[in-house]
Motif scaffolding. Sequence first.
Motif, PDB file in Angstrom:
ATOM      1  N   GLN A  27     114.265  94.572  59.568  1.00 43.63           N
ATOM      2  CA  GLN A  27     113.706  93.642  58.578  1.00 43.63           C
ATOM      3  C   GLN A  27     113.815  94.270  57.195  1.00 43.63           C
ATOM      4  OE1 GLN A  27     109.687  92.678  60.004  1.00 43.63           O
ATOM      5  NE2 GLN A  27     110.507  90.661  60.543  1.00 43.63           N
ATOM      6  N   LEU A  28     114.515  93.588  56.325  1.00 48.88           N
ATOM      7  CA  LEU A  28     114.739  94.137  54.984  1.00 48.88           C
ATOM      8  C   LEU A  28     114.399  93.079  53.936  1.00 48.88           C
ATOM      9  CD1 LEU A  28     118.265  95.763  55.599  1.00 48.88           C
ATOM     10  CD2 LEU A  28     116.060  96.948  55.482  1.00 48.88           C
ATOM     11  N   SER A  29     113.914  93.539  52.806  1.00 45.18           N
ATOM     12  CA  SER A  29     113.556  92.588  51.744  1.00 45.18           C
ATOM     13  C   SER A  29     114.821  91.989  51.137  1.00 45.18           C
ATOM     14  CB  SER A  29     112.719  93.291  50.678  1.00 45.18           C
ATOM     15  OG  SER A  29     113.448  94.361  50.133  1.00 45.18           O
ATOM     16  N   GLY A  30     114.648  90.853  50.490  1.00 48.56           N
ATOM     17  CA  GLY A  30     115.804  90.078  50.041  1.00 48.56           C
ATOM     18  C   GLY A  30     116.286  90.402  48.645  1.00 48.56           C
ATOM     19  N   TYR A  31     117.370  89.732  48.246  1.00 44.34           N
ATOM     20  CA  TYR A  31     117.871  89.741  46.870  1.00 44.34           C
ATOM     21  C   TYR A  31     118.235  91.125  46.351  1.00 44.34           C
ATOM     22  CZ  TYR A  31     115.945  85.091  47.325  1.00 44.34           C
ATOM     23  OH  TYR A  31     115.669  83.822  47.780  1.00 44.34           O
ATOM     24  N   GLY A  32     118.699  91.986  47.256  1.00 41.17           N
ATOM     25  CA  GLY A  32     119.180  93.285  46.790  1.00 41.17           C
ATOM     26  C   GLY A  32     118.110  94.322  46.552  1.00 41.17           C
ATOM     27  N   ALA A 238     120.719  85.910  49.048  1.00 48.94           N
ATOM     28  CA  ALA A 238     119.379  86.136  49.587  1.00 48.94           C
ATOM     29  C   ALA A 238     119.395  87.414  50.447  1.00 48.94           C
ATOM     30  CB  ALA A 238     118.925  84.927  50.401  1.00 48.94           C
ATOM     31  N   LYS A 239     120.395  87.495  51.309  1.00 52.76           N
ATOM     32  CA  LYS A 239     120.520  88.712  52.119  1.00 52.76           C
ATOM     33  C   LYS A 239     121.411  89.716  51.398  1.00 52.76           C
ATOM     34  CE  LYS A 239     119.589  86.377  56.480  1.00 52.76           C
ATOM     35  NZ  LYS A 239     120.137  85.789  57.719  1.00 52.76           N
ATOM     36  N   GLY A 240     120.835  90.302  50.349  1.00 53.41           N
ATOM     37  CA  GLY A 240     121.575  91.283  49.565  1.00 53.41           C
ATOM     38  C   GLY A 240     122.033  92.456  50.425  1.00 53.41           C
ATOM     39  N   ARG A 241     121.342  92.654  51.546  1.00 54.43           N
ATOM     40  CA  ARG A 241     121.696  93.725  52.476  1.00 54.43           C
ATOM     41  C   ARG A 241     123.150  93.644  52.888  1.00 54.43           C
ATOM     42  NH1 ARG A 241     118.097  92.310  57.254  1.00 54.43           N
ATOM     43  NH2 ARG A 241     119.218  93.879  58.495  1.00 54.43           N
ATOM     44  N   LEU A 242     123.671  92.412  52.958  1.00 48.99           N
ATOM     45  CA  LEU A 242     125.044  92.241  53.415  1.00 48.99           C
ATOM     46  C   LEU A 242     125.987  93.129  52.611  1.00 48.99           C
ATOM     47  CD1 LEU A 242     127.441  90.904  54.831  1.00 48.99           C
ATOM     48  CD2 LEU A 242     127.145  88.917  53.351  1.00 48.99           C
ATOM     49  N   ILE A 243     125.775  93.204  51.325  1.00 50.48           N
ATOM     50  CA  ILE A 243     126.644  94.044  50.497  1.00 50.48           C
ATOM     51  C   ILE A 243     126.129  95.478  50.457  1.00 50.48           C
ATOM     52  CG2 ILE A 243     127.838  94.239  48.287  1.00 50.48           C
ATOM     53  CD1 ILE A 243     127.412  91.292  47.851  1.00 50.48           C
ATOM     54  N   GLY A 244     124.816  95.624  50.413  1.00 49.79           N
ATOM     55  CA  GLY A 244     124.240  96.974  50.356  1.00 49.79           C
ATOM     56  C   GLY A 244     124.640  97.826  51.555  1.00 49.79           C
TER      57      GLY A 244
ATOM     58  N   TYR D   8     114.727  85.287  55.901  1.00 46.25           N
ATOM     59  CA  TYR D   8     116.006  85.982  55.679  1.00 46.25           C
ATOM     60  C   TYR D   8     115.815  87.496  55.687  1.00 46.25           C
ATOM     61  CZ  TYR D   8     114.170  84.974  50.972  1.00 46.25           C
ATOM     62  OH  TYR D   8     113.365  84.804  49.865  1.00 46.25           O
ATOM     63  N   LEU D   9     114.937  87.913  56.589  1.00 50.62           N
ATOM     64  CA  LEU D   9     114.635  89.348  56.686  1.00 50.62           C
ATOM     65  C   LEU D   9     115.642  90.112  57.536  1.00 50.62           C
ATOM     66  CD1 LEU D   9     110.800  89.009  57.276  1.00 50.62           C
ATOM     67  CD2 LEU D   9     111.886  89.975  55.241  1.00 50.62           C
ATOM     68  N   GLU D  10     116.189  89.448  58.554  1.00 51.57           N
ATOM     69  CA  GLU D  10     117.145  90.130  59.422  1.00 51.57           C
ATOM     70  C   GLU D  10     118.573  89.755  59.031  1.00 51.57           C
ATOM     71  OE1 GLU D  10     114.552  88.390  60.601  1.00 51.57           O
ATOM     72  OE2 GLU D  10     113.277  89.904  61.533  1.00 51.57           O
ATOM     73  N   GLY D  11     119.532  90.334  59.725  1.00 51.89           N
ATOM     74  CA  GLY D  11     120.928  90.015  59.468  1.00 51.89           C
ATOM     75  C   GLY D  11     121.304  88.682  60.095  1.00 51.89           C
ATOM     76  N   ALA D  12     122.305  88.705  60.967  1.00 53.64           N
ATOM     77  CA  ALA D  12     122.779  87.465  61.569  1.00 53.64           C
ATOM     78  C   ALA D  12     122.279  87.335  62.996  1.00 53.64           C
ATOM     79  CB  ALA D  12     124.306  87.449  61.570  1.00 53.64           C
ATOM     80  N   HIS D  13     122.204  86.107  63.468  1.00 55.75           N
ATOM     81  CA  HIS D  13     121.921  85.885  64.881  1.00 55.75           C
ATOM     82  C   HIS D  13     122.970  86.649  65.693  1.00 55.75           C
ATOM     83  CE1 HIS D  13     121.855  83.829  68.761  1.00 55.75           C
ATOM     84  NE2 HIS D  13     120.631  83.444  68.450  1.00 55.75           N
ATOM     85  N   PRO D  14     122.565  87.282  66.790  1.00 52.10           N
ATOM     86  CA  PRO D  14     123.516  88.118  67.532  1.00 52.10           C
ATOM     87  C   PRO D  14     124.822  87.412  67.896  1.00 52.10           C
ATOM     88  CG  PRO D  14     121.297  88.488  68.335  1.00 52.10           C
ATOM     89  CD  PRO D  14     121.201  87.388  67.314  1.00 52.10           C
ATOM     90  N   ALA D  15     124.760  86.150  68.233  1.00 54.29           N
ATOM     91  CA  ALA D  15     125.993  85.447  68.601  1.00 54.29           C
ATOM     92  C   ALA D  15     126.905  85.265  67.397  1.00 54.29           C
ATOM     93  CB  ALA D  15     125.655  84.091  69.226  1.00 54.29           C
ATOM     94  N   LYS D 206     119.674  81.143  55.901  1.00 53.43           N
ATOM     95  CA  LYS D 206     118.312  81.242  56.428  1.00 53.43           C
ATOM     96  C   LYS D 206     118.222  80.789  57.883  1.00 53.43           C
ATOM     97  CE  LYS D 206     116.609  81.007  51.794  1.00 53.43           C
ATOM     98  NZ  LYS D 206     116.440  80.136  50.641  1.00 53.43           N
ATOM     99  N   VAL D 207     119.349  80.391  58.433  1.00 53.08           N
ATOM    100  CA  VAL D 207     119.338  79.857  59.795  1.00 53.08           C
ATOM    101  C   VAL D 207     120.407  80.555  60.646  1.00 53.08           C
ATOM    102  CG1 VAL D 207     119.206  77.710  61.157  1.00 53.08           C
ATOM    103  CG2 VAL D 207     118.652  77.647  58.726  1.00 53.08           C
TER     104      VAL D 207
END
Lengths: 341, 341, 341, 341
Positions: A27-32, A238-244, D8-15, D206-207
């Motif tokens: 669980q990570l906070s959003g927006y980088g 929103a999921k800034g983690r994707l790049i981080g 939007y705390l986690e990454g992607a759904h596992p699938a 978010k989904v």
Amino acid sequence: MISFASDYLEGAHPAVLDALVRTNLEQLSGYGTDAYCESAKKKIRDACGCPEAEVFFVAGGTQTNQLVISTVLRGFEGVIAAKTGHISVHEAGAIEFTGHKVMELPSREGKLDADAVRDYISGFYADENHEHMPFPGMVYISYPTEYGTLYSRRELEALHAVCRDYSIPLFVDGARLGYGLASRECDVTLPELARLCEVFYIGGTKVGALCGEAVVFCGMPAPEHFVTLTKQHGAMLAKGRLIGVQFDALFTGGLYFEIGRRAIEMTEKLKAVLRGKGLPFFIDSPTNQQFVILKNSKLDELKDKVGFSYWEKYDDSSTVVRFATSWATTDEQLEYLEIVL
Amino acid sequence: MISFASDYLEGAHPAVLDALVRTNLEQLSGYGTDAYCESAKKKIRDACGCPEAEVFFVAGGTQTNQLVISTVLRGFEGVIAAKTGHISVHEAGAIEFTGHKVMELPSREGKLDADAVRDYISGFYADENHEHMPFPGMVYISYPTEYGTLYSRRELEALHAVCRDYSIPLFVDGARLGYGLASRECDVTLPELARLCEVFYIGGTKVGALCGEAVVFCGMPAPEHFVTLTKQHGAMLAKGRLIGVQFDALFTGGLYFEIGRRAIEMTEKLKAVLRGKGLPFFIDSPTNQQFVILKNSKLDELKDKVGFSYWEKYDDSSTVVRFATSWATTDEQLEYLEIVL
Amino acid sequence: MISFASDYLEGAHPAVLDALVRTNLEQLSGYGTDAYCESAKKKIRDACGCPEAEVFFVAGGTQTNQLVISTVLRGFEGVIAAKTGHISVHEAGAIEFTGHKVMELPSREGKLDADAVRDYISGFYADENHEHMPFPGMVYISYPTEYGTLYSRRELEALHAVCRDYSIPLFVDGARLGYGLASRECDVTLPELARLCEVFYIGGTKVGALCGEAVVFCGMPAPEHFVTLTKQHGAMLAKGRLIGVQFDALFTGGLYFEIGRRAIEMTEKLKAVLRGKGLPFFIDSPTNQQFVILKNSKLDELKDKVGFSYWEKYDDSSTVVRFATSWATTDEQLEYLEIVL
Amino acid sequence: MISFASDYLEGAHPAVLDALVRTNLEQLSGYGTDAYCESAKKKIRDACGCPEAEVFFVAGGTQTNQLVISTVLRGFEGVIAAKTGHISVHEAGAIEFTGHKVMELPSREGKLDADAVRDYISGFYADENHEHMPFPGMVYISYPTEYGTLYSRRELEALHAVCRDYSIPLFVDGARLGYGLASRECDVTLPELARLCEVFYIGGTKVGALCGEAVVFCGMPAPEHFVTLTKQHGAMLAKGRLIGVQFDALFTGGLYFEIGRRAIEMTEKLKAVLRGKGLPFFIDSPTNQQFVILKNSKLDELKDKVGFSYWEKYDDSSTVVRFATSWATTDEQLEYLEIVL
């Protein structure tokens, strides 16, 4: 079909993808604002030798150019770029969309000449009517350029000197920076590059990531409230983690540089294949993009066998095409190319 | 000091000013809905031989270019113009400010070449990556050009043919239209010009008015809700009468054309003076702006004696300067010029 | 037909027009660099008691609001205005056109309340997500308001205190400033007003000029290269003299104030006429615009006899209409109104 | 620390993540032209029951709103939205940045009322000055709203009827669409929703996705050259596969709907926990976002124990906070919440 059409044909470098998988359920906070973004920023500052630099992550290259240029420029300013620069040609008017002129100067092998830039700016100020003209407010270059070429350290120093003389920032588009830094012709290090400009970006999309570019304000402060401006430009995930997470992986254990080296090795082999087939090179590129001139008949014959990119018309019977390598290029692919060419 | 620096040195032609004085106390509705605006529009449609044309009044030239270009173009389009065109150089980026690229093509004596335009557009559509580039959505020319030159009828026809082939409008900036139409080299009439483009404007500011340009949509409908768009661009005067009354006067009794003829007569005399003094002409201009090359020493000597405009550097020791005539130029002024030159 | 529909029904005050006539054939430099512009600026600075103020001339009110607001605001900022403010309602989105949000707050009789502004701004900064929101970057008010009302000195001081507390400028739209300053309810002088805001404009179009507004940066420097920005917005007249000469006349011998006083005298008579006919006032306006409620049947009966402006629907059977006076209103016109009402 | 701060705390759904891993080394063409994008578009058209719909992928929600709204609106138009709508409040002025006004109407529980919209638009056209005002050109709603509420089918029909009466599109922001469709209170299916608007987007970020939204033009054609416009807005990813692969997974085997159902189940449990602790609900939300009122003392005590979002000030001693579930919420997390609350 095997393709050399670009350096963004595959997904992410396995180590980068693995980092996404490994961290997926955290669980990570959003927006980088998450810890991976923080960690990646720190590693980038370290790699650049700029402990004070401000680093931001953006999803793509055009978005990065648009965001940086439009927020650094003041209302009365435009940006100087090579006529062949990405912002001049292939970004669908993204800079003008934000209200600023791209001042296109002639280029040689994709590069801006420092003297030409100086002449342009000094000519501007010498013109008695210059208050009726947009002011030159930034110089934009790409490293490597859209033609795969590199500025030498001396050329960068000369451009930077012009910018400093007129107190305007030099912005380096590093969409393929990793492939530039790994080139045999490259005579600057990443920290040196960071000292030769005010702001640049480290390309991720084309150098191992699924998406993402890291903007580094190394020689100037970021524009005030850059986070708000990023949101306003629609450039914040929103999921800034994707790049981080991806940049954190790219800057762990020198992966970013390793990716560059590997692609350049493959490029040397690619050049040998192309040369071996007697294809004339359109330009002498020391990085991962190679431009050769194909007879149109040959082009038609090849296009169902191997992927490459149309670049530009050469003459009525020939076309310039691009073959590119990346971190994902394999020896098997090159062997295949040698057979079908 | 007597000046030939421009054609906007004096106020309004006396007959135009007189119309303002005469109507001053009449109560008229605002925002261009008054009877003088209506009357002026009718007279302009008549003079253009376009009974269906939509006519609008705007205060100045840059504003007119900005308003017309930005509301006619679609979001993904830019406008083709000569590299020396007013919108390319001297409007402080007013077109880019509205989000559109000015696609600058090389020019010859201030003019766009139809073949070059055709090559540019056909090259655009032939480029496999053109969806990543701004689309050519309009061709902008000025008549006369910024260098005082005129397109021949044949040249206009050729440009218009290119535009029609690609279904984009041709827009003619007629800031000095009156001086163009009156030139001996002009081989089109106003109605002919109106048929050779989709939209143009009849310049008032430089041809006898205090301010004001008349936009004529002759070959295309005006953009929907053009009044609202004009307001939104800050281009609508509460007292629209100011422009309506002036254009009504300019298009009564052929005054607009008379002003042009008078200025061209004076230009012929001006050219004789300049030629008599052995000053080399930078360009062969058939209209009211004349460009000569002055030694910088001569320039310094003259500048306290007579007014002219700096145009551009010619070489290290010489400068291109402009001398212009207008409806207000007198024989006495020309005699004075002959003495001081 | 006699009309009270607005304060921009006639041309220029005779003394203003006379100045245009008198100076018409003088050769003057363009783009606001002439001696009359300089003289007018000096007189305005003197009248405002601001020897350091920077003064600029713009042709119209919407253009002025657009130019000032968009060049003073930074990219991440919007402007706070009354929901009934001119920029909120009747400028066709001219502010948003330049990329900035108008933050509309509820108003009372056309006025913003200082406490409401403070609550809005403090609420903004207290919001943990405020970096995802446009920042309040300016407060815009009109004096008089669109409903003819005036802020008291105390109200202006309170608004200015909020602005100073948050380091944002207060901008006063003075399209009808002359009529405000001359009102019996006005408790500030022009120099006092200039000290209670950072920038304001002195309306010319509705107060005696054919066109033109004078922007006064009295409490902040003008945006850098404001001339270039003005050109870029299409807001610069080639014959800048048109506005310079008019403002020079308006600020000679106190004409601007005399125009205001005269209109207010006529307003008092107008109010007496309206009151005498038993028409209910929609609002208690101390300036030259009066808003009364007409039965729709009465409205239909009157509209071919005398001019007035539709303002807004009052209820299903009644409408709010505006009657305005100006420098040009005469006793005869008011007598006529008394007869037809 | 366990968090319910957002969906939007986690990454992607596992699938979804698995699909990215599985396809990672496939060579795919860029910019959304790959087979996974095509496949995903087909599946989305099928799921929407719109075989003719045009589908596009964009990285994030603000970017999608900005891109769709600014390219669908014409220059003279603004967009109607609830005062609490995402584009009104939390997108940093992204709509105004593109030149268009957000016309904010009062909302009830985050929802626009059809009658209020009709009154606004009919009032606009009834206003004699409406040509000086931005035209209502679109209605924007979110489903679910920013407060988790849902429009009933009847409410959607009523809004759509207003839009059709005035020939303007209804745009539905479906950032959390999956959680809306799975709600017990939802009385429309995805195909029904698609018929009740002209354009909407299916939220991925978010989904279940790492990033990505799918824009569906179901009741109107996409703006011409939407690809070029997307590039120009900086909204096009080179590796378009990143979104295509994810949406292909989300719309395979009903995963998108399954994710929604699962989150709604968890929400029911969450509501029971919150209710059990006696926390008052700020709003009755039938979707995955729950808003409760916390005493500030309780808020301070909790904030180091469990994650939630600050929403807005309730009164001087209380605050509205948000708890959200998503596809990733577990029973263990809810048990933890019950303990710490």
